[in-house]
Write an enzyme that holds these catalytic residues in place. Structure first.
Site, short mmCIF file in Angstrom:
data_model
loop_
_atom_site.label_atom_id
_atom_site.label_comp_id
_atom_site.label_asym_id
_atom_site.label_seq_id
_atom_site.Cartn_x
_atom_site.Cartn_y
_atom_site.Cartn_z
N THR A 1 4.82 -21.17 14.27
CA THR A 1 3.79 -22.06 14.83
C THR A 1 2.40 -21.42 14.77
OG1 THR A 1 5.49 -22.85 16.34
CG2 THR A 1 3.23 -23.44 16.88
N ARG B 1 1.92 -22.69 6.62
CA ARG B 1 0.97 -22.42 7.70
C ARG B 1 0.10 -21.20 7.41
NH1 ARG B 1 5.22 -24.00 12.45
NH2 ARG B 1 4.48 -26.12 12.86
N LYS C 1 -1.02 -32.54 9.30
CA LYS C 1 -1.91 -32.86 10.42
C LYS C 1 -3.35 -33.11 9.96
CE LYS C 1 0.93 -30.19 13.63
NZ LYS C 1 0.92 -29.24 14.77
N HIS D 1 3.60 -30.17 11.01
CA HIS D 1 4.67 -30.15 12.01
C HIS D 1 6.00 -30.19 11.26
CE1 HIS D 1 7.11 -31.30 15.46
NE2 HIS D 1 7.67 -32.21 14.67
N GLU E 1 12.41 -38.06 15.45
CA GLU E 1 11.06 -38.12 14.89
C GLU E 1 11.00 -39.06 13.68
OE1 GLU E 1 9.97 -33.65 16.52
OE2 GLU E 1 10.20 -33.94 14.36
N TYR F 1 4.95 -36.31 21.18
CA TYR F 1 4.94 -34.93 21.66
C TYR F 1 5.32 -34.83 23.14
CZ TYR F 1 2.86 -32.74 17.48
OH TYR F 1 2.64 -32.21 16.23
N ASN G 1 -2.44 -26.19 13.11
CA ASN G 1 -1.52 -25.41 12.29
C ASN G 1 -0.95 -26.15 11.07
OD1 ASN G 1 0.22 -27.05 13.63
ND2 ASN G 1 1.59 -25.44 14.37
N ARG H 1 11.64 -25.12 8.21
CA ARG H 1 10.93 -24.23 9.14
C ARG H 1 10.61 -22.90 8.47
NH1 ARG H 1 10.43 -25.97 14.17
NH2 ARG H 1 10.56 -24.00 15.27
N PHE I 1 -1.56 -26.73 26.61
CA PHE I 1 -2.20 -27.16 25.35
C PHE I 1 -2.01 -28.64 25.05
CE2 PHE I 1 2.01 -25.40 24.33
CZ PHE I 1 2.59 -26.45 23.61
P1 CMP Z 1 3.93 -28.47 16.25
O1 CMP Z 1 5.00 -27.90 15.39
O2 CMP Z 1 3.31 -29.74 15.79
O3 CMP Z 1 4.52 -28.70 17.73
C1 CMP Z 1 3.70 -28.71 18.89
C2 CMP Z 1 2.30 -28.21 18.64
O4 CMP Z 1 1.55 -27.76 19.75
C3 CMP Z 1 2.39 -27.00 17.73
O5 CMP Z 1 2.77 -27.38 16.44
C4 CMP Z 1 0.97 -26.42 17.87
O6 CMP Z 1 0.07 -26.92 16.92
C5 CMP Z 1 0.51 -26.92 19.23
N1 CMP Z 1 0.19 -25.81 20.12
C6 CMP Z 1 -1.01 -25.56 20.61
N2 CMP Z 1 -0.99 -24.47 21.38
C7 CMP Z 1 0.25 -24.00 21.40
C8 CMP Z 1 0.89 -22.89 22.02
N3 CMP Z 1 0.23 -22.04 22.79
N4 CMP Z 1 2.20 -22.71 21.80
C9 CMP Z 1 2.88 -23.59 21.00
N5 CMP Z 1 2.30 -24.66 20.39
C10 CMP Z 1 1.01 -24.86 20.58
#
Ligand code: CMP
Length: 148
Positions: free
Chosen positions: A93, A104, A11, A117, A128, A51, A114, A87, A59
């Site tokens: 996350t 992460r 990211k 992805h 994806e 997304y 974070n 993962r 968010f």
């Molecule tokens: P990602 O794996 O890219 O998938 C969705 C993204 O939403 C996640 O990583 C986070 O960076 C972002 N995000 C922001 N806030 C939240 C939250 N409260 N819970 C989950 N994902 C979040």
């Protein structure tokens, strides 16, 4: 049976902070083959489609703003049990809860920023990869990577 490909995106925050090299190194060291890769800046509409599963969540707006704030690295990774193993490599996350030594934990600033992805299922991995890469790009190396 679990699939052998997953999709990742490094990211904007991690790209801007010069973490591309160390993250790709960790991916290779963990036994993933990089099948295809590109450096690209997403437009708002593209990010909203990518997304779309999070549309309506509190968010969502900030997520779209962040992911379109600079270029990302998008890549298809190949390995047995790719989705689950990746993962594990990236951690949860929320980086404050991520295991030591995960991508992460090492490179993310917050749950919103974070670092990377990773696909959460084989089905989403295919969706994806298809979103970012054309048929020819998915077969750029002669791996039999996509069972679509
Ligand atoms: P990602 O794996 O890219 O998938 C969705 C993204 O939403 C996640 O990583 C986070 O960076 C972002 N995000 C922001 N806030 C939240 C939250 N409260 N819970 C989950 N994902 C979040």
């Amino acid at each position: 049976m679990s699939g052998n490909i997953t999709f990742t995106m490094i990211k904007p925050g991690a790209v801007q902070n010069e973490h591309i090299g160390p993250i790709l190194s960790m991916i290779n060291d963990a036994g993933f083959r990089i099948v295809s890769m590109k450096y690209v800046k997403l437009r708002t509409k593209q990010a909203e489609v990518f997304y779309s599963v999070h549309k309506g969540k509190p968010f969502f707006k900030d997520l779209i703003k962040f992911i379109t704030s600079g270029p990302v690295i998008a890549a298809i990774l190949e390995k047995e049990n790719a989705v689950q193993d990746y993962r594990e490599l990236i951690g949860t996350t929320d980086p404050t809860k991520a295991a030591e030594g995960t991508i992460r934990k090492l490179f993310a600033k917050s749950i919103e920023h974070n670092a990377v992805h990773g696909s959460d299922s084989d089905e989403n991995a295919v969706r994806e990869c298809n979103f970012f890469f054309s048929y020819n790009e998915r077969f750029a190396q002669d791996g039999n990577c996509m069972s679509v």
